[in-house]
Motif scaffolding. Sequence first.
Motif, PDB file in Angstrom:
ATOM      1  N   ASN A 198      10.287   5.655  -6.953  1.00 14.79           N
ATOM      2  CA  ASN A 198      12.327   5.096  -6.988  1.00 14.79           C
ATOM      3  C   ASN A 198      12.237   5.508  -5.323  1.00 14.79           C
ATOM      4  O   ASN A 198      13.814   6.001  -5.157  1.00 14.79           O
ATOM      5  CB  ASN A 198      12.641   5.464  -8.371  1.00 14.79           C
ATOM      6  CG  ASN A 198      12.276   5.106  -8.685  1.00 14.79           C
ATOM      7  OD1 ASN A 198      12.232   3.830  -9.312  1.00 14.79           O
ATOM      8  ND2 ASN A 198      12.440   5.524 -10.515  1.00 14.79           N
ATOM      9  N   HIS A 199      11.501   5.359  -4.420  1.00 16.76           N
ATOM     10  CA  HIS A 199      11.684   6.013  -2.886  1.00 16.76           C
ATOM     11  C   HIS A 199      12.216   4.978  -2.409  1.00 16.76           C
ATOM     12  O   HIS A 199      12.045   3.758  -2.826  1.00 16.76           O
ATOM     13  CB  HIS A 199      10.731   6.487  -2.315  1.00 16.76           C
ATOM     14  CG  HIS A 199       9.858   7.556  -2.859  1.00 16.76           C
ATOM     15  ND1 HIS A 199       8.865   8.310  -2.350  1.00 16.76           N
ATOM     16  CD2 HIS A 199      10.509   8.987  -2.865  1.00 16.76           C
ATOM     17  CE1 HIS A 199       8.811   9.452  -2.624  1.00 16.76           C
ATOM     18  NE2 HIS A 199      10.036  10.254  -3.056  1.00 16.76           N
ATOM     19  N   ALA A 200      13.268   4.939  -1.923  1.00 19.35           N
ATOM     20  CA  ALA A 200      13.061   3.944  -1.314  1.00 19.35           C
ATOM     21  C   ALA A 200      12.797   2.840  -0.492  1.00 19.35           C
ATOM     22  O   ALA A 200      12.799   2.001  -0.464  1.00 19.35           O
ATOM     23  CB  ALA A 200      15.827   4.132  -0.458  1.00 19.35           C
ATOM     24  N   ASP A 201      11.622   3.462   0.494  1.00 20.13           N
ATOM     25  CA  ASP A 201      10.918   2.556   1.110  1.00 20.13           C
ATOM     26  C   ASP A 201       9.974   3.967   1.223  1.00 20.13           C
ATOM     27  O   ASP A 201      10.274   4.669   0.676  1.00 20.13           O
ATOM     28  CB  ASP A 201      11.233   2.805   2.501  1.00 20.13           C
ATOM     29  CG  ASP A 201      11.970   3.582   3.067  1.00 20.13           C
ATOM     30  OD1 ASP A 201      11.162   4.037   3.795  1.00 20.13           O
ATOM     31  OD2 ASP A 201      12.817   4.125   3.798  1.00 20.13           O
ATOM     32  N   SER A 202       8.787   3.265   1.370  1.00 20.40           N
ATOM     33  CA  SER A 202       7.489   4.182   1.223  1.00 20.40           C
ATOM     34  C   SER A 202       7.176   5.539   2.270  1.00 20.40           C
ATOM     35  O   SER A 202       6.382   6.122   2.212  1.00 20.40           O
ATOM     36  CB  SER A 202       6.256   2.973   1.716  1.00 20.40           C
ATOM     37  OG  SER A 202       6.566   2.202   2.596  1.00 20.40           O
ATOM     38  N   SER A 203       8.160   5.027   3.617  1.00 19.58           N
ATOM     39  CA  SER A 203       7.939   5.997   4.451  1.00 19.58           C
ATOM     40  C   SER A 203       8.230   7.818   4.254  1.00 19.58           C
ATOM     41  O   SER A 203       7.348   7.939   4.019  1.00 19.58           O
ATOM     42  CB  SER A 203       9.474   5.812   5.555  1.00 19.58           C
ATOM     43  OG  SER A 203      10.342   6.281   4.716  1.00 19.58           O
ATOM     44  N   THR A 204       9.529   7.318   2.809  1.00 19.23           N
ATOM     45  CA  THR A 204       9.353   8.743   2.003  1.00 19.23           C
ATOM     46  C   THR A 204       7.767   9.220   0.743  1.00 19.23           C
ATOM     47  O   THR A 204       7.740  10.799   1.424  1.00 19.23           O
ATOM     48  CB  THR A 204      10.021   8.964   0.928  1.00 19.23           C
ATOM     49  OG1 THR A 204      11.536   8.470   1.950  1.00 19.23           O
ATOM     50  CG2 THR A 204      11.138   9.807   0.746  1.00 19.23           C
ATOM     51  N   THR A 205       7.132   8.470   0.647  1.00 21.64           N
ATOM     52  CA  THR A 205       6.239   8.445   0.211  1.00 21.64           C
ATOM     53  C   THR A 205       5.155   8.978   0.782  1.00 21.64           C
ATOM     54  O   THR A 205       4.315   9.926   0.660  1.00 21.64           O
ATOM     55  CB  THR A 205       5.701   7.646  -0.824  1.00 21.64           C
ATOM     56  OG1 THR A 205       7.106   7.127  -1.518  1.00 21.64           O
ATOM     57  CG2 THR A 205       4.692   8.158  -1.945  1.00 21.64           C
TER      58      THR A 205
END
Length: 307
Positions: free
Chosen positions: A286-293
């Motif tokens: 549930n990350h807002a976008d894949s940059s966090t992941t």
Amino acid sequence: MTPPQTMAELLQSSLEVSHLTQDPSTYRGRRISIDLLDRALRRAGYLTIKELEATNLSVAYFIQALQEEVQENEQGKAYTTLSQQLSQICKILEEIGASLPTTTMLRNSKQRILRAIEPVRHQQETITQTQMMDVLLILEGLEDDAGFAVKGVKTTPRKKAMLRLYVMVSACYALRQQSILSLTREDFNEETFTYRLAKGQRHGEAFARAMHPTVWSAYCNYLEVVGEYPLFTDGSWLSAGVKVILTQAGVEASNGRHGLHRIRRAFATYCYHQGIPLEDAAAALNHADSSTTERVYQDINAKQQRA
């Protein structure tokens, strides 16, 4: 005509309500956040909500004052601690009557405030697959463990069943603590599981997932002893219970951080080693976008290279 309450009076009233209605650890954290908020308001020179919200520019002046207060007096704090404080300040402002545009401006400024202070980022730890299996074995035997104690007190069957469900939900869905604490009976169905995000700009957004049979079994067992209580009643106690279980499973915590986020981190580590694409892992976490992941993946790779 009665004059409007000052911000200081509203904040004091909010703190007194928290003292009477919330867990001691929640109250302590709220007191620290209110102190920071009060100092920022005094620095900006605002006495009432009306003064704060006179214009968008006046709100911007307050946010600048908050950033200056953080830079001068909050050095050395952990990133997660300060981030949680800023999020709590948004909630406190909502509770005492601030408008949505005001709290939205503050939320949108949070990352800029954090970058300005460069808070300490503690190394995030994960849990190995073997340790996760040990955790699950402890959970399976928890009901029959008469000596299981949290904070030096032997645990009732209800609390053991609550703790078991709490950790099972985390292990199967990699959720944050607040998302789990907000769950109700209506969120559990033999076929589906529903939860709401408790962090970030998508706060409150609902998600439905397939029900994991292990979670359903733990939920059904809990229903036998929970009675009329809400499903999850004491976040502070549950956090302490997780620490006991992870310690029993031999999970080390060099920085003292034993918590559900380690299980969430374990899920990200699993995704990385299985070659699961960033977009799919981000959706599951549930990350807002894949940059966090992507940052998590990079951190895992760096640790692997060092090892």
